[in-house]
Design a protein around this motif. Structure first.
Motif, PDB file in Angstrom:
ATOM      1  N   ALA A  57      -2.049   0.401  10.680  1.00 17.82           N
ATOM      2  CA  ALA A  57      -1.020  -0.637  10.780  1.00 17.82           C
ATOM      3  C   ALA A  57      -1.610  -2.011  10.491  1.00 17.82           C
ATOM      4  N   GLY A  58      -2.204  -2.136   9.284  1.00 20.30           N
ATOM      5  CA  GLY A  58      -2.614  -3.433   8.764  1.00 20.30           C
ATOM      6  C   GLY A  58      -1.678  -3.823   7.640  1.00 20.30           C
ATOM      7  N   ILE A  59      -2.110  -4.734   6.767  1.00 22.14           N
ATOM      8  CA  ILE A  59      -1.215  -5.225   5.728  1.00 22.14           C
ATOM      9  C   ILE A  59      -0.810  -4.125   4.761  1.00 22.14           C
ATOM     10  N   THR A  60      -1.707  -3.191   4.435  1.00 20.75           N
ATOM     11  CA  THR A  60      -1.364  -2.123   3.494  1.00 20.75           C
ATOM     12  C   THR A  60      -0.345  -1.179   4.100  1.00 20.75           C
ATOM     13  N   GLY A  61      -0.604  -0.707   5.326  1.00 20.71           N
ATOM     14  CA  GLY A  61       0.300   0.244   5.949  1.00 20.71           C
ATOM     15  C   GLY A  61       1.660  -0.341   6.250  1.00 20.71           C
ATOM     16  N   ILE A  62       1.689  -1.565   6.777  1.00 23.63           N
ATOM     17  CA  ILE A  62       2.975  -2.175   7.136  1.00 23.63           C
ATOM     18  C   ILE A  62       3.777  -2.517   5.889  1.00 23.63           C
ATOM     19  N   VAL A  83      -1.367  -2.483  16.665  1.00 20.33           N
ATOM     20  CA  VAL A  83      -1.024  -2.943  15.324  1.00 20.33           C
ATOM     21  C   VAL A  83      -1.706  -4.282  15.053  1.00 20.33           C
ATOM     22  N   LEU A  84      -2.121  -4.454  13.802  1.00 19.65           N
ATOM     23  CA  LEU A  84      -2.677  -5.723  13.311  1.00 19.65           C
ATOM     24  C   LEU A  84      -3.902  -6.180  14.097  1.00 19.65           C
ATOM     25  N   ASN A  85      -4.702  -5.222  14.553  1.00 17.43           N
ATOM     26  CA  ASN A  85      -5.909  -5.585  15.291  1.00 17.43           C
ATOM     27  C   ASN A  85      -7.171  -5.180  14.546  1.00 17.43           C
ATOM     28  N   GLY A  86      -7.031  -4.800  13.274  1.00 13.77           N
ATOM     29  CA  GLY A  86      -8.192  -4.455  12.468  1.00 13.77           C
ATOM     30  C   GLY A  86      -8.561  -5.582  11.531  1.00 13.77           C
ATOM     31  N   THR A  87      -8.920  -5.219  10.303  1.00 12.45           N
ATOM     32  CA  THR A  87      -9.351  -6.214   9.325  1.00 12.45           C
ATOM     33  C   THR A  87      -8.267  -7.253   9.062  1.00 12.45           C
ATOM     34  N   THR A  88      -7.000  -6.829   8.988  1.00 14.37           N
ATOM     35  CA  THR A  88      -5.909  -7.770   8.711  1.00 14.37           C
ATOM     36  C   THR A  88      -5.815  -8.850   9.784  1.00 14.37           C
ATOM     37  N   LEU A 356     -18.501   0.995  -5.345  1.00 13.63           N
ATOM     38  CA  LEU A 356     -19.608   0.961  -6.300  1.00 13.63           C
ATOM     39  C   LEU A 356     -19.347   0.000  -7.451  1.00 13.63           C
ATOM     40  N   ASP A 357     -18.103  -0.075  -7.923  1.00 13.40           N
ATOM     41  CA  ASP A 357     -17.791  -0.947  -9.064  1.00 13.40           C
ATOM     42  C   ASP A 357     -16.989  -2.174  -8.657  1.00 13.40           C
ATOM     43  N   LYS A 358     -16.826  -2.393  -7.337  1.00  9.09           N
ATOM     44  CA  LYS A 358     -16.150  -3.557  -6.751  1.00  9.09           C
ATOM     45  C   LYS A 358     -14.633  -3.533  -6.930  1.00  9.09           C
ATOM     46  N   LEU A 359     -14.083  -2.468  -7.498  1.00 12.58           N
ATOM     47  CA  LEU A 359     -12.637  -2.268  -7.549  1.00 12.58           C
ATOM     48  C   LEU A 359     -12.218  -1.423  -6.355  1.00 12.58           C
ATOM     49  N   PRO A 360     -11.093  -1.724  -5.711  1.00 16.43           N
ATOM     50  CA  PRO A 360     -10.625  -0.863  -4.623  1.00 16.43           C
ATOM     51  C   PRO A 360     -10.303   0.552  -5.118  1.00 16.43           C
ATOM     52  N   TYR A 361     -10.376   1.501  -4.200  1.00 18.25           N
ATOM     53  CA  TYR A 361      -9.899   2.855  -4.456  1.00 18.25           C
ATOM     54  C   TYR A 361      -8.471   2.948  -3.917  1.00 18.25           C
ATOM     55  N   PHE A 378     -11.447  -3.059  -0.295  1.00 20.98           N
ATOM     56  CA  PHE A 378     -10.807  -4.284  -0.793  1.00 20.98           C
ATOM     57  C   PHE A 378     -11.789  -5.438  -0.982  1.00 20.98           C
ATOM     58  N   ARG A 379     -13.023  -5.288  -0.565  1.00 16.07           N
ATOM     59  CA  ARG A 379     -14.075  -6.290  -0.805  1.00 16.07           C
ATOM     60  C   ARG A 379     -13.720  -7.654  -0.207  1.00 16.07           C
ATOM     61  N   LYS A 380     -13.052  -7.630   0.940  1.00 15.09           N
ATOM     62  CA  LYS A 380     -12.672  -8.831   1.694  1.00 15.09           C
ATOM     63  C   LYS A 380     -11.543  -9.620   1.049  1.00 15.09           C
ATOM     64  N   TRP A 381     -10.837  -9.015   0.116  1.00 19.41           N
ATOM     65  CA  TRP A 381      -9.689  -9.662  -0.503  1.00 19.41           C
ATOM     66  C   TRP A 381      -8.459  -8.798  -0.285  1.00 19.41           C
ATOM     67  N   GLY A 382      -8.204  -8.492   1.002  1.00 16.50           N
ATOM     68  CA  GLY A 382      -7.168  -7.525   1.345  1.00 16.50           C
ATOM     69  C   GLY A 382      -5.753  -8.034   1.318  1.00 16.50           C
ATOM     70  N   MET A 383      -5.550  -9.360   1.376  1.00 13.36           N
ATOM     71  CA  MET A 383      -4.168  -9.853   1.387  1.00 13.36           C
ATOM     72  C   MET A 383      -3.459  -9.510   0.083  1.00 13.36           C
ATOM     73  N   THR A 384      -4.139  -9.696  -1.052  1.00 15.97           N
ATOM     74  CA  THR A 384      -3.527  -9.325  -2.324  1.00 15.97           C
ATOM     75  C   THR A 384      -3.792  -7.863  -2.666  1.00 15.97           C
ATOM     76  N   ASN A 385      -5.026  -7.389  -2.494  1.00 18.52           N
ATOM     77  CA  ASN A 385      -5.312  -5.989  -2.824  1.00 18.52           C
ATOM     78  C   ASN A 385      -4.538  -5.017  -1.941  1.00 18.52           C
ATOM     79  N   GLY A 386      -4.380  -5.359  -0.653  1.00 22.82           N
ATOM     80  CA  GLY A 386      -3.598  -4.499   0.242  1.00 22.82           C
ATOM     81  C   GLY A 386      -2.135  -4.460  -0.143  1.00 22.82           C
ATOM     82  N   THR A 387      -1.605  -5.617  -0.555  1.00 17.23           N
ATOM     83  CA  THR A 387      -0.215  -5.671  -1.009  1.00 17.23           C
ATOM     84  C   THR A 387      -0.048  -4.922  -2.324  1.00 17.23           C
ATOM     85  N   ALA A 388      -1.012  -5.090  -3.234  1.00 12.71           N
ATOM     86  CA  ALA A 388      -0.976  -4.345  -4.499  1.00 12.71           C
ATOM     87  C   ALA A 388      -1.015  -2.842  -4.245  1.00 12.71           C
ATOM     88  N   ALA A 389      -1.793  -2.414  -3.249  1.00 12.21           N
ATOM     89  CA  ALA A 389      -1.864  -0.995  -2.893  1.00 12.21           C
ATOM     90  C   ALA A 389      -0.513  -0.484  -2.418  1.00 12.21           C
TER      91      ALA A 389
END
Length: 538
Positions: A57-62, A83-88, A356-361, A378-389
């Protein structure tokens, strides 16, 4: 942590730690988690069946749940803690496609078209967040900001020039500048126009409310431990509850279920630190990050109606490096030099995974399991990468076309840099494993002060000890339950951190972050030379 595992004596005074420059809050606390009316959700206690089960229940899941309930699907989210107590909940909360010096590297490693796709995916995520904020009139301090990356050395000035060329090649709006509005001597800087920042938990709490209103289910304190694969996979929880679904979305930072993906060999965990401060100088606007190491990241933040500065940086691999409080002190020193500090209001840290290649899986967990999807790295750029996911997950499940599916697929492999980094990272793991086994700490339980922890030697064995504020000793086995590396004490967060794959445990041994699933073994310490395990086998 340093060789020999020394302890640090920190002078506490009225809830603060006294430093050379002032005072740090004694206990870490993220501003994004304070003053928010978080709904309490029940734990899942009976079997259920849904269209989509989302773990995390971070930005990707929510965001995924929000998108899928809007498609009319029956969705459930389960979260191992709150909820929202992890990386987000511990992010810098920049919404930007400027992810350090990355586009020149991507052009060389994965090609110009893929570099452009990465930029487009993150800009689409930014637009989605802005449109969602506008549509629902969410009060989350969203503001448009230009994003800058700056160099203080000739070496990184040349890298920024290369990055500027990459911007031009793939059509990014921005360019070189020769100054930034701070008392920092820079060589040059690169701006990316029309980026943004916000308050992430205010934004996501609103999405949670929408999910509930549309029939979505949310469960806290419900830990997923395994998946039975098949046409309708079944998620199994620690509480022996079964969740049957058409699709499983794993949005848990580190995948709780790896299948045959072996993600622990394809990523490493990296930590960073944050201070929210009242400054003597007014913040001039914009969001900033240094190209040089150690990283320095800056943005404004409004706390109780007062504009403050968020100072972030000091990256290092989890469980490795200097004593963690020293990272906070380094940020404090930087803040004093640049702004002049009146008060440090909050301090916290965050952890994220780097592939390994700095792109999210993002996508299908392993070949042949199209209904089990993951998002990680997400390499610490989860606000956009998590939303893109989340946007990609929706399109995969609904059968919509998405231009970014191939870019992010976990099954990809680029020989350079993936092969080089695979051997480099796994050699590091082996080195840490051997180092921990050879470690012979000199500290004994009686050496510890209240509020202090360290790796100790007890009856000839390597153990972990923490003496709480009441003077009670908490003893754990320091062998990580993932692959057997030896954890190290993190005095900044009062946790046990694994230097191999980034698992983290509380001072009582409970799992905070994976990939470890089982707690550290606890020991009942009653008197010196009298150690008994709470579990059999010692």
């Amino acid at each position: 942590m340093p060789d020999g595992n020394p302890t640090i004596s920190l002078e506490s005074n009225g809830g603060f730690i006294v430093t050379e420059n002032g005072k740090l809050p004694q206990h870490p606390e993220s501003y994004w988690r304070t003053g928010i009316d978080f709904s309490k959700f029940p734990s899942l206690e009976e079997d259920i069946q849904v269209d989509v089960i989302i773990i995390g229940a971070g930005i990707t899941g929510i965001t995924s749940a929000y998108l899928l309930v809007n498609e009319g699907l029956k969705v459930a989210i389960i979260e191992a803690g709150e909820v929202l107590n992890g990386t987000t909940g511990h992010t810098t909360a920049k919404i930007t496609a400027q992810h350090d010096l990355i586009y020149d590297e991507f052009i060389h490693n994965i090609g110009r078209s893929n570099a452009r796709l990465y930029y487009e995916a993150n800009m689409e995520a930014l637009r989605f967040i802005k449109e969602t904020v506008d549509r629902h009139k969410i009060d989350c301090d969203f503001s448009q900001q230009d994003a800058y990356i700056y160099a203080t050395t000739e070496k990184y000035a040349r890298k920024i020039e290369k990055e500027a060329e990459a911007y031009e090649k793939i059509g990014i709006e921005g360019g070189l500048v020769d100054s930034i509005p701070f008392d920092i001597a820079i060589q040059n800087a690169l701006v990316m126009k029309k980026q943004a920042q916000f308050h992430p938990t205010k934004y996501l709490v609103h999405l949670l409310q929408t999910i509930k209103e549309k029939g979505g289910l949310v469960f806290e304190n419900t830990t997923a431990v395994n998946v039975e694969t098949g046409e309708q996979p079944v998620v199994l929880t620690k509480e022996d509850v079964r969740i049957t679904a058409d699709h499983v979305l794993t949005c848990t930072h580190f995948p709780f279920y790896e299948g045959a993906g072996l993600y622990s060999t394809r990523m490493h965990a990296d930590r960073s630190y944050a201070l929210a401060v009242k400054a003597n100088k007014q913040y001039p606007g914009g969001i900033y990050i240094s190209a040089d190491e150690p990283t320095r990241s800056l943005r404004s933040v409004t706390i109780n109606g007062e504009e403050m500065v968020l100072i972030v940086g000091e990256n290092h691999k989890t469980g490795q490096g200097i004593e963690t409080m020293e990272h906070y002190k380094a940020l404090e020193q930087f803040g004093e030099e640049v702004f002049g500090l009146k008060e440090i209001v909050y301090r916290w840290s965050a952890q994220d995974l780097i592939t390994l290649d700095k792109l999210p899986y993002i996508g299908e967990l392993t070949s042949g399991q199209p209904n089990i999807l993951i998002a990680t790295g997400f390499r610490k750029w989860g606000m956009t990468n998590g939303t893109a996911a989340a946007l990609l997950f929706r399109d995969i499940i609904m059968g919509y076309e998405n231009n970014f599916e191939k870019l992010y697929t976990p099954s990809r492999f680029y020989a350079h840099p993936s092969l080089k980094n695979f051997f480099k990272e796994n050699a590091n793991v082996v080195g840490q494993l051997i180092k921990g086994k050879l470690d012979s700490p000199k500290t004994k339980p009686e050496d510890l002060s209240k509020g202090e922890g360290a790796v100790i030697t007890l009856d000839g064995h390597r153990k972990g000890a923490y003496k709480d504020e009441e003077g009670k000793l908490h003893i754990v086995d320091t062998t990580c339950t993932h692959i057997g590396c030896e954890v190290e004490w993190n005095n900044g967060e009062r946790t046990w951190d694994c230097p191999c794959h980034g698992s983290r445990f509380s001072f009582t041994g409970e799992v905070i972050e994976g990939p470890a699933e089982k707690p550290l073994q606890k020991y009942d310490y009653t008197m010196l030379d009298n150690l008994t395990s709470e579990d059999s086998g010692y």
